[in-house]
Design a protein around this motif. Sequence first.
Motif, short mmCIF file in Angstrom:
data_model
loop_
_atom_site.label_atom_id
_atom_site.label_comp_id
_atom_site.label_asym_id
_atom_site.label_seq_id
_atom_site.Cartn_x
_atom_site.Cartn_y
_atom_site.Cartn_z
N VAL A 121 0.86 -1.18 0.00
CA VAL A 121 0.00 0.00 0.00
C VAL A 121 0.89 1.23 0.00
CG1 VAL A 121 -1.70 1.33 1.30
CG2 VAL A 121 -1.87 -1.18 1.22
N LEU A 163 -12.87 -2.61 -3.87
CA LEU A 163 -11.42 -2.71 -4.03
C LEU A 163 -10.98 -4.16 -3.96
CD1 LEU A 163 -8.53 -1.53 -4.17
CD2 LEU A 163 -8.63 -1.29 -1.68
N ILE A 207 -1.28 -1.18 -4.25
CA ILE A 207 -2.35 -0.19 -4.19
C ILE A 207 -1.65 1.16 -4.13
CG2 ILE A 207 -4.44 0.54 -3.01
CD1 ILE A 207 -4.42 -2.40 -3.95
#
Length: 223
Positions: A5, A108, A49
């Motif tokens: 992330v 997501l 992400i």
Amino acid sequence: MRALVVEDEARIASFLEYGLAAEGFHVEVAGTGTDGLARALSGGFDVVILDLMLPGLSGEQVLRRLRGQGSTVPVIVLTAKDAVLDRVDNLNAGADDYLVKPFSFAELLARIRARMRAGNEQGAPTGTVLRHGPLRLDLPRRRVWRDDTEVSLTNREFGLLEVFLRHPGQVLSQPQLLDLVWGYGHDPGSNVVEVYVSYLRRKLGADVIETVRGGGYRSAEFG
């Protein structure tokens, strides 16, 4: 499964880390574009992400350098930029998908699964059917059964039921369900969770979801 992330807003990064970890991912978080690029290039991640508005290198720069150095890791851009040109530019630069904030964690997660299925050279994906007691969810086909009877659900009802079945027996608060199904930043004063729980009970049976006083809701335990 490993997820990276790249997000500089601490609350969103923590939200994503918690949610992905609950789904079985080993999660690493990078708060700058420079750190994110270095970690992504180290390899070993199943998905990245990527926020666009980052300190150091921007998300667009991270994406272009990542692809320029031959990395094929799936990248899902997660950003507040919602202009069509931004989407087109990032998809052309090598992004595999593009999701605009505020976002639904369930959506997501579905996009992450889709990207991982697309890159799975072994054929049929695993974990595409969820079962709990008399309930069965076919995730790719978005179909639901109770016992042998198929039940028609809306996309939002399906997403809410999926969250419950992915956390069997776990008490989920209304704010958690709002974030997971309706999107990060949804109005915390909304009664939409209560409304959709009632829809699921009406369609699937009053026994499928339990109300936990002062806590929230959880999927029922079936003998």
